[in-house]
Write a protein that holds these residues in place. Structure first.
Motif, mmCIF file in Angstrom:
data_model
loop_
_atom_site.group_PDB
_atom_site.id
_atom_site.type_symbol
_atom_site.label_atom_id
_atom_site.label_comp_id
_atom_site.label_asym_id
_atom_site.label_seq_id
_atom_site.Cartn_x
_atom_site.Cartn_y
_atom_site.Cartn_z
ATOM 1 N N MET A 117 1.099 -1.468 -0.070
ATOM 2 C CA MET A 117 -0.121 0.302 -0.019
ATOM 3 C C MET A 117 0.702 0.987 0.169
ATOM 4 O O MET A 117 1.404 1.446 0.820
ATOM 5 C CB MET A 117 -0.963 -0.009 0.815
ATOM 6 N N HIS A 118 0.285 1.969 -0.597
ATOM 7 C CA HIS A 118 1.090 3.986 -0.585
ATOM 8 C C HIS A 118 0.430 4.363 0.364
ATOM 9 O O HIS A 118 -0.957 5.297 -0.123
ATOM 10 C CB HIS A 118 1.116 3.876 -2.277
ATOM 11 N N ASN A 119 0.055 4.969 1.025
ATOM 12 C CA ASN A 119 -0.375 5.611 2.439
ATOM 13 C C ASN A 119 0.349 7.564 2.920
ATOM 14 O O ASN A 119 1.846 6.822 3.059
ATOM 15 C CB ASN A 119 -0.187 4.579 3.607
ATOM 16 N N TYR B 288 -4.283 7.935 -8.146
ATOM 17 C CA TYR B 288 -3.484 7.299 -7.302
ATOM 18 C C TYR B 288 -4.475 5.884 -6.822
ATOM 19 O O TYR B 288 -4.256 5.338 -5.872
ATOM 20 C CB TYR B 288 -2.046 7.594 -6.097
ATOM 21 N N LEU C 140 -6.202 5.915 -3.853
ATOM 22 C CA LEU C 140 -6.279 6.448 -2.575
ATOM 23 C C LEU C 140 -7.647 6.230 -1.753
ATOM 24 O O LEU C 140 -8.762 6.749 -2.927
ATOM 25 C CB LEU C 140 -5.591 6.777 -2.051
ATOM 26 N N GLY D 223 -4.156 2.126 -1.660
ATOM 27 C CA GLY D 223 -3.497 2.793 -0.833
ATOM 28 C C GLY D 223 -4.161 3.816 -0.460
ATOM 29 O O GLY D 223 -5.887 3.888 -0.277
ATOM 30 N N LEU E 152 -0.500 -0.611 11.473
ATOM 31 C CA LEU E 152 -0.233 -0.229 9.752
ATOM 32 C C LEU E 152 0.986 -1.221 9.730
ATOM 33 O O LEU E 152 0.563 -1.993 8.772
ATOM 34 C CB LEU E 152 0.486 1.516 9.523
ATOM 35 N N THR F 102 2.862 -2.679 6.336
ATOM 36 C CA THR F 102 2.439 -1.342 5.706
ATOM 37 C C THR F 102 3.093 -0.851 6.052
ATOM 38 O O THR F 102 3.045 -0.169 8.009
ATOM 39 C CB THR F 102 1.724 -0.722 4.541
ATOM 40 N N ALA G 42 4.669 6.187 3.606
ATOM 41 C CA ALA G 42 5.288 6.721 2.866
ATOM 42 C C ALA G 42 5.790 7.697 2.948
ATOM 43 O O ALA G 42 7.019 8.133 3.299
ATOM 44 C CB ALA G 42 4.613 6.660 1.666
ATOM 45 N N LYS H 92 7.315 6.373 -3.558
ATOM 46 C CA LYS H 92 6.508 5.192 -3.709
ATOM 47 C C LYS H 92 7.350 3.879 -3.277
ATOM 48 O O LYS H 92 8.387 4.216 -3.347
ATOM 49 C CB LYS H 92 6.885 5.191 -4.976
ATOM 50 N N THR I 118 4.366 -0.533 -6.335
ATOM 51 C CA THR I 118 3.302 -0.320 -5.538
ATOM 52 C C THR I 118 2.578 -0.359 -7.114
ATOM 53 O O THR I 118 0.819 0.346 -6.509
ATOM 54 C CB THR I 118 3.067 1.238 -5.349
#
Length: 209
Positions: free
Chosen positions: A3-5, A27, A29, A83, A103, A108, A111, A193, A197
């Motif tokens: 995930m991209h948080n 993205y 999200l 994310g 997380l 995760t 980021a 990133k 991702t």
């Protein structure tokens, strides 16, 4: 999947709402606002929601563990998301540490944290202008608007330090063209990133908004 948080911060009137929607679209999200989560859990009558409502009815603050529990539920419900974008949360170092642990349990992390910086006079001007159409009483009273900005400034500095120590805090000028600010935010996100991702199209279509 990885995930991209993102944590998006900024005082009231900084433009978080506008930028959040653009980031969600680009993205894929899931937007997480603690206020929205509280209202949703209360409306659904969940155990956490009932606990939160009881506290709020008594004029008490909802404790961090309840809020973190709601975020945990949201993570569980959206396992296929690319994310999350955390809007206005965490607000304290204790919340930031709890979010880090939560997380990590899901494999995760955050980021990056991006703060939109706007001067007090400009913020008050924006809030009072917004108050003409928003219907929110705290957008229509200058003293309340200034108080909201002051509370944000006092709460945010320690949280910024928490993410700065992790090399994840970034400050951007929140005054300028919307598209220009969005391009700067996107550049920061792309630079942070995590590996792999890029989610397959099938996964991104399964994101629950």
């Amino acid at each position: 999947m990885i995930m991209h948080n993102i944590v998006l911060f900024g005082p009231p009137g900084a433009g978080k709402g506008t930028q959040s929607q653009k980031l969600i679209a680009k993205y894929h999200l899931v937007h997480l606002s603690t206020g929205d989560l509280l209202r949703a859990q209360i409306a659904e009558g969940t155990e956490l929601g009932l606990k939160a409502k009881k506290l709020m009815d008594e004029g008490l603050l909802v404790p961090d563990e309840v809020v973190i529990g709601m975020i945990g539920n949201a993570l569980q419900k959206n396992k296929q998301a690319a994310g999350f974008i955390f809007d206005g949360f965490p607000r304290t170092v204790a919340q930031a540490e709890s979010l880090d642990r939560l997380l990590a349990e899901h494999g995760t992390n955050v980021a990056c944290m991006i703060a939109l910086e706007v001067g007090e006079e400009e913020l008050v001007k924006r809030l009072l202008e917004r108050g003409k159409t928003s219907g929110r009483p705290d957008d229509q009273d200058e003293s309340k608007a200034r108080r909201r900005v002051a509370v944000y400034n006092s709460e945010t500095a320690p949280v910024a330090g928490h993410y700065a120590r992790q090399g994840k805090f970034h400050s951007l000028n929140g005054i300028g063209e919307i598209e220009s600010i969005f391009a700067q935010i996107s550049d920061l996100i792309d630079r942070h990133k995590p590996a792999a991702t890029e989610a397959p199209a099938e996964a991104t279509r399964e994101v629950k908004a």
